[in-house]
Design a protein around this motif. Structure first.
Motif, mmCIF file in Angstrom:
data_model
loop_
_atom_site.group_PDB
_atom_site.id
_atom_site.type_symbol
_atom_site.label_atom_id
_atom_site.label_comp_id
_atom_site.label_asym_id
_atom_site.label_seq_id
_atom_site.Cartn_x
_atom_site.Cartn_y
_atom_site.Cartn_z
ATOM 1 N N LEU A 49 19.470 -32.914 -73.096
ATOM 2 C CA LEU A 49 20.339 -31.753 -72.950
ATOM 3 C C LEU A 49 19.999 -30.654 -73.960
ATOM 4 N N LEU A 50 19.748 -31.015 -75.205
ATOM 5 C CA LEU A 50 19.443 -30.019 -76.235
ATOM 6 C C LEU A 50 18.145 -29.261 -75.924
ATOM 7 N N PRO A 51 17.021 -29.915 -75.581
ATOM 8 C CA PRO A 51 15.828 -29.141 -75.223
ATOM 9 C C PRO A 51 16.021 -28.270 -73.982
ATOM 10 N N PHE A 52 16.796 -28.756 -73.022
ATOM 11 C CA PHE A 52 17.060 -27.964 -71.825
ATOM 12 C C PHE A 52 17.828 -26.691 -72.165
ATOM 13 N N VAL A 53 18.829 -26.803 -73.010
ATOM 14 C CA VAL A 53 19.619 -25.634 -73.418
ATOM 15 C C VAL A 53 18.752 -24.672 -74.215
ATOM 16 N N MET A 54 17.920 -25.198 -75.093
ATOM 17 C CA MET A 54 17.051 -24.335 -75.898
ATOM 18 C C MET A 54 16.041 -23.602 -75.012
ATOM 19 N N LEU A 55 15.453 -24.283 -74.049
ATOM 20 C CA LEU A 55 14.484 -23.671 -73.152
ATOM 21 C C LEU A 55 15.139 -22.596 -72.287
ATOM 22 N N THR A 56 16.292 -22.894 -71.750
ATOM 23 C CA THR A 56 17.007 -21.916 -70.931
ATOM 24 C C THR A 56 17.387 -20.687 -71.748
ATOM 25 N N THR A 57 17.834 -20.904 -72.978
ATOM 26 C CA THR A 57 18.205 -19.794 -73.853
ATOM 27 C C THR A 57 16.998 -18.932 -74.186
ATOM 28 N N MET A 58 15.862 -19.536 -74.469
ATOM 29 C CA MET A 58 14.669 -18.771 -74.811
ATOM 30 C C MET A 58 14.166 -17.942 -73.621
ATOM 31 N N PHE A 59 14.246 -18.499 -72.407
ATOM 32 C CA PHE A 59 13.883 -17.697 -71.230
ATOM 33 C C PHE A 59 14.836 -16.516 -71.076
ATOM 34 N N GLY A 60 16.110 -16.733 -71.291
ATOM 35 C CA GLY A 60 17.079 -15.645 -71.189
ATOM 36 C C GLY A 60 16.864 -14.574 -72.241
ATOM 37 N N VAL A 61 16.630 -14.996 -73.479
ATOM 38 C CA VAL A 61 16.402 -14.037 -74.570
ATOM 39 C C VAL A 61 15.096 -13.278 -74.341
ATOM 40 N N GLY A 62 14.050 -13.993 -73.935
ATOM 41 C CA GLY A 62 12.767 -13.340 -73.681
ATOM 42 C C GLY A 62 12.843 -12.314 -72.562
ATOM 43 N N THR A 92 15.539 -10.722 -71.509
ATOM 44 C CA THR A 92 16.373 -9.604 -71.940
ATOM 45 C C THR A 92 15.609 -8.670 -72.868
ATOM 46 N N LEU A 93 14.851 -9.224 -73.803
ATOM 47 C CA LEU A 93 14.053 -8.391 -74.710
ATOM 48 C C LEU A 93 12.963 -7.631 -73.959
ATOM 49 N N PHE A 94 12.339 -8.267 -72.980
ATOM 50 C CA PHE A 94 11.317 -7.591 -72.182
ATOM 51 C C PHE A 94 11.914 -6.429 -71.404
ATOM 52 N N LYS A 95 13.069 -6.646 -70.772
ATOM 53 C CA LYS A 95 13.720 -5.572 -70.007
ATOM 54 C C LYS A 95 14.156 -4.442 -70.928
ATOM 55 N N THR A 96 14.673 -4.781 -72.101
ATOM 56 C CA THR A 96 15.094 -3.762 -73.059
ATOM 57 C C THR A 96 13.901 -2.943 -73.543
ATOM 58 N N ALA A 97 12.784 -3.601 -73.814
ATOM 59 C CA ALA A 97 11.593 -2.883 -74.271
ATOM 60 C C ALA A 97 11.079 -1.941 -73.183
ATOM 61 N N ARG A 98 11.072 -2.385 -71.931
ATOM 62 C CA ARG A 98 10.619 -1.517 -70.841
ATOM 63 C C ARG A 98 11.558 -0.339 -70.633
ATOM 64 N N THR A 99 12.850 -0.563 -70.779
ATOM 65 C CA THR A 99 13.824 0.521 -70.609
ATOM 66 C C THR A 99 13.686 1.541 -71.735
ATOM 67 N N ILE A 100 13.513 1.081 -72.955
ATOM 68 C CA ILE A 100 13.324 2.003 -74.083
ATOM 69 C C ILE A 100 12.033 2.786 -73.902
ATOM 70 N N ASN A 101 10.988 2.129 -73.422
ATOM 71 C CA ASN A 101 9.700 2.790 -73.205
ATOM 72 C C ASN A 101 9.788 3.859 -72.119
ATOM 73 N N ASN A 102 10.701 3.717 -71.169
ATOM 74 C CA ASN A 102 10.868 4.673 -70.080
ATOM 75 C C ASN A 102 12.006 5.656 -70.340
ATOM 76 N N ASP A 103 12.334 5.907 -71.583
ATOM 77 C CA ASP A 103 13.392 6.856 -71.962
ATOM 78 C C ASP A 103 14.738 6.482 -71.369
ATOM 79 N N GLY A 104 15.041 5.194 -71.305
ATOM 80 C CA GLY A 104 16.331 4.727 -70.825
ATOM 81 C C GLY A 104 16.483 4.707 -69.318
ATOM 82 N N LYS A 105 15.391 4.915 -68.587
ATOM 83 C CA LYS A 105 15.441 4.916 -67.131
ATOM 84 C C LYS A 105 14.775 3.654 -66.604
ATOM 85 N N PRO A 106 15.111 3.227 -65.392
ATOM 86 C CA PRO A 106 14.476 2.022 -64.844
ATOM 87 C C PRO A 106 12.989 2.250 -64.595
ATOM 88 N N PRO A 107 12.184 1.181 -64.631
ATOM 89 C CA PRO A 107 10.740 1.349 -64.424
ATOM 90 C C PRO A 107 10.403 1.782 -63.003
#
Length: 80
Positions: free
Chosen positions: A8-21, A23-38
């Motif tokens: 259970l612990l590795p499953f939760v950690m893996l799921t959390t890391m995919f979610g965080v990754g 979210t960070l990727f989408k945030t970086a792309r949005t910031i790169n596009n001046d806050g607009k969708p790609p």
């Protein structure tokens, strides 16, 4: 059938890391596009308009009333 609590612990950690990754990727792309969708499926006309916006405002996604420069004669040489 009992739940293997050791897995259970590795499953939760893996799921959390995919979610965080993701979210960070989408945030970086949005910031790169001046806050607009790609943009997807950019054709030649949109590419030309993006170059025009870059020359006028300094940003590919920027469209504003005030211009950065109006010298566009030098930029016509790179068009096909």
């Amino acid at each position: 059938m009992p739940v293997p609590w050791e897995a259970l612990l590795p499953f939760v950690m893996l799921t959390t890391m995919f979610g965080v990754g993701g979210t960070l990727f989408k945030t970086a792309r949005t910031i790169n596009n001046d806050g607009k969708p790609p943009r997807y499926g950019i054709d030649d006309w949109e590419q030309m308009m993006m170059h025009r916006d870059k020359r006028l405002t300094g940003s590919i996604r920027g469209q504003s009333v005030s211009t950065k420069s109006l010298d566009i004669s030098h930029s016509l040489a790179h068009l096909p």
